[in-house]
Design an enzyme around this catalytic site. Structure first.
Site, PDB file in Angstrom:
ATOM      1  N   ARG A 140      -2.040 -13.621 -12.973  1.00 35.06           N
ATOM      2  CA  ARG A 140      -1.728 -14.404 -11.771  1.00 35.06           C
ATOM      3  C   ARG A 140      -2.331 -15.806 -11.764  1.00 35.06           C
ATOM      4  O   ARG A 140      -1.707 -16.743 -11.285  1.00 35.06           O
ATOM      5  CB  ARG A 140      -2.272 -13.671 -10.546  1.00 35.06           C
ATOM      6  CG  ARG A 140      -1.416 -12.530 -10.179  1.00 35.06           C
ATOM      7  CD  ARG A 140      -1.932 -11.871  -8.961  1.00 35.06           C
ATOM      8  NE  ARG A 140      -1.058 -10.727  -8.722  1.00 35.06           N
ATOM      9  CZ  ARG A 140      -1.235  -9.843  -7.781  1.00 35.06           C
ATOM     10  NH1 ARG A 140      -2.253  -9.952  -6.961  1.00 35.06           N
ATOM     11  NH2 ARG A 140      -0.397  -8.859  -7.617  1.00 35.06           N
ATOM     12  N   ALA A 197     -10.005   1.425   2.760  1.00 31.66           N
ATOM     13  CA  ALA A 197     -11.392   1.761   2.434  1.00 31.66           C
ATOM     14  C   ALA A 197     -12.049   2.524   3.581  1.00 31.66           C
ATOM     15  O   ALA A 197     -12.585   3.624   3.393  1.00 31.66           O
ATOM     16  CB  ALA A 197     -12.171   0.484   2.114  1.00 31.66           C
ATOM     17  N   LYS A 249     -10.961  -4.551  14.652  1.00 38.61           N
ATOM     18  CA  LYS A 249     -10.904  -5.667  15.605  1.00 38.61           C
ATOM     19  C   LYS A 249      -9.548  -5.891  16.253  1.00 38.61           C
ATOM     20  O   LYS A 249      -9.455  -6.608  17.230  1.00 38.61           O
ATOM     21  CB  LYS A 249     -11.463  -6.941  14.991  1.00 38.61           C
ATOM     22  CG  LYS A 249     -10.741  -7.529  13.826  1.00 38.61           C
ATOM     23  CD  LYS A 249     -11.501  -8.807  13.429  1.00 38.61           C
ATOM     24  CE  LYS A 249     -11.051  -9.370  12.136  1.00 38.61           C
ATOM     25  NZ  LYS A 249     -11.703 -10.627  11.784  1.00 38.61           N
ATOM     26  N   HIS A 258      -2.244 -15.937  -4.969  1.00 33.90           N
ATOM     27  CA  HIS A 258      -1.012 -15.276  -5.410  1.00 33.90           C
ATOM     28  C   HIS A 258      -0.003 -16.368  -5.715  1.00 33.90           C
ATOM     29  O   HIS A 258       0.180 -17.295  -4.935  1.00 33.90           O
ATOM     30  CB  HIS A 258      -0.474 -14.339  -4.326  1.00 33.90           C
ATOM     31  CG  HIS A 258       0.506 -13.351  -4.869  1.00 33.90           C
ATOM     32  ND1 HIS A 258       1.767 -13.717  -5.258  1.00 33.90           N
ATOM     33  CD2 HIS A 258       0.393 -12.036  -5.145  1.00 33.90           C
ATOM     34  CE1 HIS A 258       2.390 -12.655  -5.734  1.00 33.90           C
ATOM     35  NE2 HIS A 258       1.582 -11.619  -5.672  1.00 33.90           N
ATOM     36  N   GLU A 318     -12.243  -4.477  -0.220  1.00 34.67           N
ATOM     37  CA  GLU A 318     -12.202  -5.895  -0.612  1.00 34.67           C
ATOM     38  C   GLU A 318     -13.471  -6.666  -0.234  1.00 34.67           C
ATOM     39  O   GLU A 318     -13.759  -7.716  -0.811  1.00 34.67           O
ATOM     40  CB  GLU A 318     -10.951  -6.552   0.002  1.00 34.67           C
ATOM     41  CG  GLU A 318     -10.636  -7.895  -0.622  1.00 34.67           C
ATOM     42  CD  GLU A 318      -9.269  -8.440  -0.233  1.00 34.67           C
ATOM     43  OE1 GLU A 318      -8.368  -7.644   0.119  1.00 34.67           O
ATOM     44  OE2 GLU A 318      -9.117  -9.673  -0.285  1.00 34.67           O
ATOM     45  N   HIS A 363      -5.070 -15.106  -1.755  1.00 33.58           N
ATOM     46  CA  HIS A 363      -4.590 -13.730  -1.674  1.00 33.58           C
ATOM     47  C   HIS A 363      -5.698 -12.681  -1.699  1.00 33.58           C
ATOM     48  O   HIS A 363      -5.696 -11.758  -0.900  1.00 33.58           O
ATOM     49  CB  HIS A 363      -3.641 -13.508  -2.859  1.00 33.58           C
ATOM     50  CG  HIS A 363      -2.958 -12.193  -2.871  1.00 33.58           C
ATOM     51  ND1 HIS A 363      -2.186 -11.744  -1.823  1.00 33.58           N
ATOM     52  CD2 HIS A 363      -2.915 -11.197  -3.809  1.00 33.58           C
ATOM     53  CE1 HIS A 363      -1.679 -10.551  -2.116  1.00 33.58           C
ATOM     54  NE2 HIS A 363      -2.124 -10.195  -3.299  1.00 33.58           N
ATOM     55  N   THR A 382      -4.426  -3.887   3.975  1.00 31.40           N
ATOM     56  CA  THR A 382      -3.789  -2.690   3.405  1.00 31.40           C
ATOM     57  C   THR A 382      -2.341  -2.573   3.864  1.00 31.40           C
ATOM     58  O   THR A 382      -1.432  -2.314   3.062  1.00 31.40           O
ATOM     59  CB  THR A 382      -4.567  -1.422   3.837  1.00 31.40           C
ATOM     60  OG1 THR A 382      -5.917  -1.546   3.395  1.00 31.40           O
ATOM     61  CG2 THR A 382      -3.927  -0.162   3.278  1.00 31.40           C
TER      62      THR A 382
END
Ligand SMILES: Cc1cc2nc3c(=O)[nH]c(=O)nc-3n(C[C@H](O)[C@H](O)[C@H](O)COP(=O)(O)OP(=O)(O)OC[C@H]3O[C@@H](n4cnc5c(N)ncnc54)[C@H](O)[C@@H]3O)c2cc1C
Length: 543
Positions: free
Chosen positions: A286, A15, A34, A240, A371, A347, A42
């Site tokens: 999921r 992003a 950071k 997940h 996200e 996840h 990613t």
């Protein structure tokens, strides 16, 4: 120290980097990140990006699949815009050098749970790494972008940092950048910017078991919420179904694409079980697979179940899943012969900072994408491989809007912004409090606010987090700011937001399952859980 820039980007995943590349055409850009520049969620994405790229597929089918998995809470307007942007975004990634896996004719498109067509474009099982390194390379070729590694944003700069400033009734909160800790020099600097973008990713580290790397501590959600932005749908945390169960394999994901290629889930005895839970068996959404595994583990008392792809051709497996193959082999598991021990793990954060279709948050000059956001794309559950797509699409929507804003603003003046205050701060030499509190939060979030929830467990978690929040806040104000304190503060704020959202929603929908309200209740709860300083429920409006 004060650093002035036109655009400040917090985070260097897909992003932040996608936004940086394009917005740098309009002005100077500072990216703070950071850890090392490539360290991000990613970088660990395996499966790929969902996009309509095959003649047997259509936008309509991708939209319908997304809405179905979103369980009534996805915003159709947002889904349409993102899905339709998909093919163009893939072309742009290819243009900057992303090397997706090809077949004899065209690209190899994988299938994942919830998709009615093969539409997941990938770079073997290292898609995220391929994208991240291509983006970093492209960003480093731009002269007006500076990357600050080992810099962690501590707080967004808004009116509440100004001395003797009284916000007028109705006046919007404004952002002028961020206070940022230079981790190596141990010093908080002011980064002032006309436009700030939050691209800090997810918060899997709130939970004990997660597929997310260390950076995913929800800093962006915590900072934005504290600054006065609304956040939404944080009860929808995706677990997940299949992360590796091995003492040395913590956090390692076994991609859904393994089930897409015909992988079977088995109990220790060899018995398959997904047929008792969903007609799509291993390729059910999921949340269904994660709950099925959770239920089997609780019934049988085993620590893990197994994923079996031993029926596939050995060379195919090595070629299709080189990363999973070699990582498992390094731990003594030959996935062409052995079943893979797996457990569910936290996840993906479907909720986040509310943004509109241009990537704008509630705060002036503050954009967000990736996200960290709640766009309306995922609703109550994320369709596999839709998140990289959402991140890159919204980065571009935000670029367009930022450029327009930047162009139309003839002049821009920063107010007098004070240095980071260290008044009353001294090292109490009680740092054990930090690690202890973090372990405690991770552990009760896993046990009390995990895959299957109940009112009493959620309330127990709420009581505990309220006490911890007070203690952590006191610690934060009395001790020097460190990396660990910033992360702990974020984790505690996000944990409280997740628990509060989960307590508010009195039904089960998508990723949120409460055994005291096992059914979906469209009449009363087909709406987003929006939290501002006062908790509320409502549908997010788009500006
Ligand atoms: C193991 C794994 C596999 C996945 N597989 C897929 C997949 O196949 N397909 C798919 O669509 N999605 C997948 N996802 C999800 C997807 O990878 C993420 O949603 C997406 O990469 C998020 O991108 P982002 O840019 O928003 O955040 P990230 O890539 O996480 O980047 C966040 C950045 O912000 C920085 N940061 C955070 N806080 C601060 C702070 N306070 N100060 C400074 N910097 C900060 C971090 O260091 C990092 O650089 C997967 C996720 C994981 C963990």
């Amino acid at each position: 120290m004060e650093i002035k820039t036109d655009f400040l980007i917090i985070g260097s995943g897909i992003a932040g980097l996608s936004y940086a590349l394009k917005v740098s055409e309009s002005g100077s850009v500072a990216i703070i990140t950071k850890k090392k520049d490539t360290e991000s969620n990613t970088n660990y994405a395996q499966g790929g990006i969902a996009a309509v790229l095959s003649p047997t597929d259509s936008f309509d089918l991708h939209i319908q699949d997304t809405l179905k998995v979103g369980a009534g809470l996805s915003n159709p307007e947002v889904v349409k815009k993102v899905v339709e942007a998909g093919p163009g975004e893939i072309q742009e990634l290819i243009k900057i050098g992303v090397n997706f896996t090809k077949k004899e004719i065209g690209f190899d498109l994988g299938r994942e749970g919830g998709h009615s067509r093969n539409r997941v474009i990938h770079a073997a099982d290292l898609t995220g790494k391929e994208i991240e390194s291509a983006l970093i390379k492209a960003v480093k070729n731009k002269k007006n972008i500076t990357i600050y590694e080992d810099h962690i944003a501590v707080d967004l700069i808004t009116q509440h940092h100004l001395k003797e400033y009284q916000r007028k009734p109705g006046e919007k909160i404004k952002c002028w950048g961020a206070y940022v800790l230079d981790i190596k020099k141990n010093k908080v600097n002011k980064f002032l910017a006309r436009i700030t973008l939050l691209a800090t990713g997810g918060a899997g580290r709130v939970y004990l078991h997660t597929t997310n790397p260390d950076i995913a501590t929800g800093d962006g959600v915590a900072m934005a919420y504290q600054a006065g932005a609304r956040v939404a749908n944080l009860e929808f945390f995706q677990f997940h179904p299949t992360s590796l169960y091995h003492p040395k394999g913590n956090s390692f994901l076994i991609s859904e694409a393994v089930r897409g290629e015909g992988g079977k889930l088995r109990l220790k005895s060899g018995k398959t079980f997904m047929e008792s839970y969903h007609p799509s068996k291993e390729l059910a959404p999921r949340d269904v697979v994660a709950r099925a595994i959770d239920s089997e583990l609780k019934k049988g008392g085993d620590p893990c179940v197994y994923l079996d792809i031993t029926h596939l051709d050995e060379a195919f497996v090595q070629n299709r899943f080189p990363n999973i193959y070699s990582r498992c082999l390094s731990l003594g598991i030959d996935i062409t012969r052995d079943w893979i021990p797996v457990v569910p793990a936290a996840h993906y954060m479907c909720g986040g900072v509310i943004i509109d279709l241009e990537g704008k948050t509630d705060i002036d000059n503050l954009y967000a994408c990736g996200e960290v956001t709640m766009t309306g794309m995922h609703g109550a559950n994320r369709l596999a491989s839709n998140s990289l797509l959402e991140a890159v699409a919204f980065a571009n929507f935000a670029v367009e809007s930022s450029k327009r804003k930047f162009k139309h603003e003839k002049s821009f003046e920063f107010p007098q912004i004070p240095e980071w205050s260290t008044k009353g701060v001294f090292d109490q030499k009680e740092w054990v409090i930090i690690s202890h509190a973090r372990q405690e939060i991770e552990s009760f979030m896993w046990n009390l606010v995990g895959i299957v929830r109940s009112n009493s467990r959620l309330q127990m978690a709420k009581d505990r987090i309220d006490i911890l929040l007070k203690e952590i806040n006191q610690f934060y104000h009395r001790n020097p700011v460190t990396y660990e304190v910033v992360e702990l503060r974020s984790i505690s704020i996000v944990a409280e937001l997740i628990i509060r959202s989960a307590l508010l929603r009195k039904e089960s929908r998508g990723l949120h399952y409460n055994q005291d309200y096992p059914d979906k209740d469209d009449q009363n709860w087909k709406k987003d859980t929006i939290l501002s300083e006062v908790g509320s429920i409502g549908k997010v409006g788009l500006n």
